[in-house]
Design an enzyme around this catalytic site. Structure first.
Site, short mmCIF file in Angstrom:
data_model
loop_
_atom_site.label_atom_id
_atom_site.label_comp_id
_atom_site.label_asym_id
_atom_site.label_seq_id
_atom_site.Cartn_x
_atom_site.Cartn_y
_atom_site.Cartn_z
N GLU A 43 -12.62 4.52 -29.74
CA GLU A 43 -12.73 3.07 -29.52
C GLU A 43 -14.12 2.57 -29.86
OE1 GLU A 43 -11.20 2.47 -25.54
OE2 GLU A 43 -9.14 2.80 -26.24
N GLU A 54 -3.53 9.31 -33.96
CA GLU A 54 -2.67 9.77 -35.05
C GLU A 54 -3.35 9.58 -36.41
OE1 GLU A 54 -1.89 7.84 -32.50
OE2 GLU A 54 0.25 7.90 -32.03
N1 THU Z 1 -3.49 4.66 -29.04
C1 THU Z 1 -3.43 5.79 -29.81
O1 THU Z 1 -4.45 6.40 -30.12
N2 THU Z 1 -2.21 6.22 -30.20
C2 THU Z 1 -1.02 5.69 -29.78
O2 THU Z 1 0.02 6.20 -30.16
C3 THU Z 1 -1.02 4.52 -28.90
C4 THU Z 1 -2.34 3.88 -28.68
C5 THU Z 1 -4.81 4.24 -28.54
C6 THU Z 1 -5.40 3.01 -29.15
C7 THU Z 1 -6.36 2.58 -28.04
O3 THU Z 1 -7.56 3.32 -28.15
C8 THU Z 1 -5.66 3.00 -26.76
O4 THU Z 1 -4.70 3.98 -27.16
C9 THU Z 1 -4.97 1.90 -26.01
O5 THU Z 1 -4.15 1.16 -26.85
#
Ligand code: THU
Length: 128
Positions: A43, A54
């Site tokens: 993030e 992913e």
């Molecule tokens: N996120 C992922 O990394 N993969 C997913 O399949 C769903 C969401 C992350 C994005 C963000 O950093 C956090 O989860 C909350 O949305």
């Protein structure tokens, strides 16, 4: 669920940088040649720049020369576990439309193919 791909995704989840959502995600991709590539969400203070686990895993794999994938495992803290977001579905479909995606939460496991998750995906065959 306790296979080595799940373990790899869990380890990657432990390296997630998710101070804004407090929602760490780990992903592991199994390449057709048996190699395993992992990613975690990364993030940013500029929230829209967050990278999903992913796509981090996929970018790592492609940069290492892998393009064919058989399985994707995603580990999250929630039940039901997170399924890949729309952007990740499109990016996974580019390389692995037939890959099996397994999402693992503390108590529930869900499974689809990439094609199940993104029917009628846009693909290179539609480009002029
Ligand atoms: N996120 C992922 O990394 N993969 C997913 O399949 C769903 C969401 C992350 C994005 C963000 O950093 C956090 O989860 C909350 O949305």
């Amino acid at each position: 669920m306790a296979d080595s791909l799940v373990e790899a995704a869990r380890e990657a989840q432990g390296r997630a940088y998710a101070p804004y959502s407090n929602y760490p995600v780990g992903a592991a991709l199994e390449a057709a040649d048996g190699r395993v590539f992992t990613g975690c969400n990364v993030e940013n203070a500029s929230h829209g720049l967050a990278m999903c686990a992913e796509r981090v895993a996929l970018g790592t794999a492609v940069a290492a020369g892998a393009r064919d994938f058989t399985r994707v495992v995603v580990v999250t803290r929630s039940d039901p576990p997170a399924s890949p977001c729309g952007a990740c579905r499109q990016v996974l479909a580019e390389f692995a439309p037939d890959a099996v995606v397994t999402s693992v939460g503390p108590g529930q496991t869900l499974e689809w193919t990439v094609r199940d998750l993104l029917p009628a995906a846009f693909s290179r065959s539609q480009l002029p």
